[in-house]
Motif scaffolding. Structure first.
Motif, PDB file in Angstrom:
ATOM      1  N   ILE A  21     -32.312 -16.032  25.791  1.00 24.05           N
ATOM      2  CA  ILE A  21     -31.278 -15.454  24.924  1.00 24.05           C
ATOM      3  C   ILE A  21     -30.780 -14.134  25.497  1.00 24.05           C
ATOM      4  N   GLU A  22     -31.691 -13.313  26.010  1.00 29.57           N
ATOM      5  CA  GLU A  22     -31.293 -12.035  26.606  1.00 29.57           C
ATOM      6  C   GLU A  22     -30.368 -12.251  27.803  1.00 29.57           C
ATOM      7  N   LEU A  23     -30.698 -13.236  28.636  1.00 25.16           N
ATOM      8  CA  LEU A  23     -29.850 -13.547  29.784  1.00 25.16           C
ATOM      9  C   LEU A  23     -28.483 -14.060  29.335  1.00 25.16           C
ATOM     10  N   MET A  24     -28.468 -14.867  28.262  1.00 26.98           N
ATOM     11  CA  MET A  24     -27.205 -15.408  27.775  1.00 26.98           C
ATOM     12  C   MET A  24     -26.304 -14.287  27.263  1.00 26.98           C
ATOM     13  N   GLU A  25     -26.872 -13.336  26.523  1.00 25.40           N
ATOM     14  CA  GLU A  25     -26.078 -12.214  26.030  1.00 25.40           C
ATOM     15  C   GLU A  25     -25.498 -11.421  27.191  1.00 25.40           C
ATOM     16  N   LYS A  26     -26.332 -11.127  28.177  1.00 19.89           N
ATOM     17  CA  LYS A  26     -25.861 -10.374  29.340  1.00 19.89           C
ATOM     18  C   LYS A  26     -24.850 -11.190  30.128  1.00 19.89           C
ATOM     19  N   GLY A  27     -25.071 -12.505  30.203  1.00 20.31           N
ATOM     20  CA  GLY A  27     -24.143 -13.362  30.921  1.00 20.31           C
ATOM     21  C   GLY A  27     -22.751 -13.357  30.317  1.00 20.31           C
ATOM     22  N   ILE A  28     -22.667 -13.432  28.983  1.00 21.15           N
ATOM     23  CA  ILE A  28     -21.367 -13.384  28.309  1.00 21.15           C
ATOM     24  C   ILE A  28     -20.677 -12.047  28.594  1.00 21.15           C
ATOM     25  N   GLU A  29     -21.444 -10.964  28.545  1.00 21.52           N
ATOM     26  CA  GLU A  29     -20.882  -9.640  28.857  1.00 21.52           C
ATOM     27  C   GLU A  29     -20.311  -9.620  30.278  1.00 21.52           C
ATOM     28  N   ASN A  30     -21.058 -10.202  31.220  1.00 19.22           N
ATOM     29  CA  ASN A  30     -20.604 -10.208  32.616  1.00 19.22           C
ATOM     30  C   ASN A  30     -19.340 -11.043  32.796  1.00 19.22           C
ATOM     31  N   THR A 160     -18.370 -34.379  32.701  1.00 16.07           N
ATOM     32  CA  THR A 160     -19.002 -33.463  33.649  1.00 16.07           C
ATOM     33  C   THR A 160     -20.252 -32.869  33.036  1.00 16.07           C
ATOM     34  N   VAL A 161     -21.422 -33.320  33.507  1.00 11.99           N
ATOM     35  CA  VAL A 161     -22.706 -32.790  33.061  1.00 11.99           C
ATOM     36  C   VAL A 161     -23.385 -32.140  34.256  1.00 11.99           C
ATOM     37  N   LEU A 162     -23.719 -30.869  34.108  1.00  9.63           N
ATOM     38  CA  LEU A 162     -24.352 -30.112  35.186  1.00  9.63           C
ATOM     39  C   LEU A 162     -25.728 -29.648  34.737  1.00  9.63           C
ATOM     40  N   ALA A 163     -26.669 -29.570  35.659  1.00 11.24           N
ATOM     41  CA  ALA A 163     -28.017 -29.081  35.347  1.00 11.24           C
ATOM     42  C   ALA A 163     -28.320 -27.852  36.187  1.00 11.24           C
ATOM     43  N   LEU A 164     -28.720 -26.774  35.525  1.00 15.18           N
ATOM     44  CA  LEU A 164     -29.225 -25.588  36.211  1.00 15.18           C
ATOM     45  C   LEU A 164     -30.738 -25.751  36.279  1.00 15.18           C
ATOM     46  N   GLU A 165     -31.204 -26.318  37.387  1.00 13.69           N
ATOM     47  CA  GLU A 165     -32.622 -26.684  37.491  1.00 13.69           C
ATOM     48  C   GLU A 165     -33.531 -25.460  37.518  1.00 13.69           C
ATOM     49  N   ASN A 166     -33.123 -24.447  38.259  1.00 12.85           N
ATOM     50  CA  ASN A 166     -33.908 -23.216  38.350  1.00 12.85           C
ATOM     51  C   ASN A 166     -33.284 -22.188  37.427  1.00 12.85           C
ATOM     52  N   THR A 167     -34.010 -21.814  36.373  1.00  8.34           N
ATOM     53  CA  THR A 167     -33.430 -20.926  35.359  1.00  8.34           C
ATOM     54  C   THR A 167     -33.937 -19.489  35.469  1.00  8.34           C
ATOM     55  N   ASP A 168     -34.403 -19.084  36.671  1.00  8.26           N
ATOM     56  CA  ASP A 168     -34.827 -17.692  36.794  1.00  8.26           C
ATOM     57  C   ASP A 168     -33.609 -16.771  36.767  1.00  8.26           C
ATOM     58  N   LYS A 169     -33.862 -15.492  36.672  1.00  4.45           N
ATOM     59  CA  LYS A 169     -32.802 -14.515  36.432  1.00  4.45           C
ATOM     60  C   LYS A 169     -31.723 -14.544  37.507  1.00  4.45           C
ATOM     61  N   ASN A 170     -32.134 -14.538  38.778  1.00  6.72           N
ATOM     62  CA  ASN A 170     -31.159 -14.490  39.865  1.00  6.72           C
ATOM     63  C   ASN A 170     -30.275 -15.731  39.875  1.00  6.72           C
ATOM     64  N   GLN A 171     -30.884 -16.899  39.689  1.00  6.11           N
ATOM     65  CA  GLN A 171     -30.114 -18.132  39.700  1.00  6.11           C
ATOM     66  C   GLN A 171     -29.205 -18.231  38.490  1.00  6.11           C
ATOM     67  N   PHE A 172     -29.665 -17.721  37.347  1.00  7.32           N
ATOM     68  CA  PHE A 172     -28.845 -17.760  36.142  1.00  7.32           C
ATOM     69  C   PHE A 172     -27.549 -16.978  36.348  1.00  7.32           C
ATOM     70  N   PHE A 173     -27.639 -15.827  36.979  1.00  4.95           N
ATOM     71  CA  PHE A 173     -26.427 -15.015  37.149  1.00  4.95           C
ATOM     72  C   PHE A 173     -25.505 -15.573  38.232  1.00  4.95           C
ATOM     73  N   LYS A 174     -26.030 -16.381  39.146  1.00  6.11           N
ATOM     74  CA  LYS A 174     -25.149 -17.107  40.057  1.00  6.11           C
ATOM     75  C   LYS A 174     -24.340 -18.143  39.271  1.00  6.11           C
ATOM     76  N   PHE A 175     -24.996 -18.762  38.305  1.00  6.37           N
ATOM     77  CA  PHE A 175     -24.310 -19.703  37.408  1.00  6.37           C
ATOM     78  C   PHE A 175     -23.223 -18.980  36.609  1.00  6.37           C
ATOM     79  N   ILE A 176     -23.536 -17.792  36.094  1.00  4.49           N
ATOM     80  CA  ILE A 176     -22.562 -17.005  35.336  1.00  4.49           C
ATOM     81  C   ILE A 176     -21.365 -16.642  36.218  1.00  4.49           C
ATOM     82  N   GLU A 177     -21.620 -16.299  37.477  1.00  7.64           N
ATOM     83  CA  GLU A 177     -20.528 -15.986  38.408  1.00  7.64           C
ATOM     84  C   GLU A 177     -19.635 -17.206  38.621  1.00  7.64           C
ATOM     85  N   TRP A 178     -20.257 -18.392  38.665  1.00  9.66           N
ATOM     86  CA  TRP A 178     -19.462 -19.611  38.825  1.00  9.66           C
ATOM     87  C   TRP A 178     -18.560 -19.833  37.614  1.00  9.66           C
ATOM     88  N   VAL A 179     -19.087 -19.606  36.411  1.00  9.92           N
ATOM     89  CA  VAL A 179     -18.280 -19.760  35.204  1.00  9.92           C
ATOM     90  C   VAL A 179     -17.084 -18.810  35.248  1.00  9.92           C
TER      91      VAL A 179
END
Length: 349
Positions: A21-30, A160-179
């Motif tokens: 949840i913390e990553l999601m909040e920060k991700g939306i902000e980013n 279109t169904v995508l899976a973020l297999e590795n959900t660690d912090k660094n990989q999550f923010f790469k996903f956010i950058e893609w969005v």
């Protein structure tokens, strides 16, 4: 001006408690911060956030980037994808401008549906409604965080169904950058070509995302975590204890006598709104405490154990006092020291 509506439909179930949840909040902000730096996005992009647990609701209305303020993301029990779809469709009906003979309406909406688990409701009627009236005019991308989502359901909702297999912090923010990059590309494309196009999947691998085509490509399971809800005996405020299955190296299961156990991930403070977001009409399941590794202190008051159970079946915290009043049923309880295992009602995750 024609707007480009972007909807984020976010799973806020118990399994998202803590860092997700913390990553999601920060991700939306980013995402918002990045889009505000793009002149094309500033002109066209409008954002809304819909959250869903046992219940679903829009927690941020469809507004322009300058007016958008990232909301605090709540937590609830359950994963009601059907409810989330219905709220999304209602929001589209209410807030997305339709093209008429006199005026051109908004661009086709883009939806990012983000979940980490299986639905706890029956989404079949919502899926029929979605398929009949919305799917052809909305671009919906379903993203699973981890490998425990019901891809069969998601494939009925999205092409279109995508899976973020590795959900660690660094990989999550790469996903956010893609969005962020995907939304920017769409806003630029409609300004240059004057038309909507599907969101490009060319760079999903760089973001750690995998395109999922069939249900067999993921391990469909809803047993990746155990969540338990308790109340503090000092201030009566709720808390949540979260356990997760350890990640085992493939092939090592046979060397472990019992790998159906869960490690303590943490204990977290809850708001009373947790109960507003949770559904009441579900079949409660139990878990044996022998499969749970670790018992935390109370996150609300610091009592040495957040894992005491009253005769009413609810969890509460205990310290050094001999007699405790249960914050659920108001009965006085005297706890004796002991280590016997017992069954306890688990959350929906």
């Amino acid at each position: 001006m024609r707007r480009l509506p972007i909807f984020f439909v976010i799973d806020i179930s118990e399994s998202m408690t803590g860092e997700p949840i913390e990553l999601m909040e920060k991700g939306i902000e980013n995402i918002v911060s990045s889009l505000r730096q793009d002149p094309h996005s500033l002109e066209t992009v409008y954002i809304s956030i819909i959250a869903f647990a046992g219940k679903a609701k829009a927690i941020a209305p469809l507004v322009d980037l300058i007016s958008f303020y990232p909301p605090k993301i709540p937590v609830g029990g359950g994963t009601s994808i059907g409810s989330a779809l219905n709220v999304l469709m209602d929001e589209i009906d209410t807030n997305v401008k339709k093209t008429t003979f006199e005026t051109r309406g908004d661009w086709e909406p883009i939806v990012f549906l983000i979940t980490d688990g299986k639905p706890t409701d029956d989404p079949s009627q919502a899926i029929i409604r979605w398929t009949d009236k919305y799917a052809k005019n909305v671009s919906l991308i379903a993203i699973t965080l981890g490998l425990n989502a019901d891809v069969g359901i998601l494939n009925k909702i999205s092409n279109t169904v995508l899976a973020l297999e590795n959900t660690d912090k660094n990989q999550f923010f790469k996903f956010i950058e893609w969005v962020s990059a995907s939304v920017k590309a769409q806003s630029q494309m409609i300004e240059l070509d004057n038309k909507n196009s599907p969101v490009s999947l060319d760079k999903v691998n760089n973001a750690g995302l995998k395109v999922i085509g069939t249900t067999s490509e993921l391990n469909i399971s809803d047993s990746s975590c155990v969540t338990l809800t308790g109340r503090c005996s000092s201030n009566r405020r709720p808390y949540l204890i979260k356990y997760a299955k350890p990640k085992l190296v493939e092939g090592m299961e046979r060397f472990i006598k019992n790998h159906q156990y869960y490690h303590l991930e943490g204990a977290y403070k809850l708001e009373e709104s947790y109960f507003d977001w949770s559904t009441d009409n579900y079949v409660a399941e139990q878990v044996d405490t022998s499969s749970l590794d670790g018992f935390p202190p109370c996150p609300q008051c610091g009592n040495q154990s957040a894992f005491a159970m009253c005769a009413c079946g609810k969890l509460l915290c205990v310290g050094d006092e001999n007699i405790v009043t249960c914050p659920w049923c108001e009965k006085n309880i005297k706890f004796n020291e002991g280590s016997a295992d017992f069954l306890i009602t688990r959350g929906q995750g």
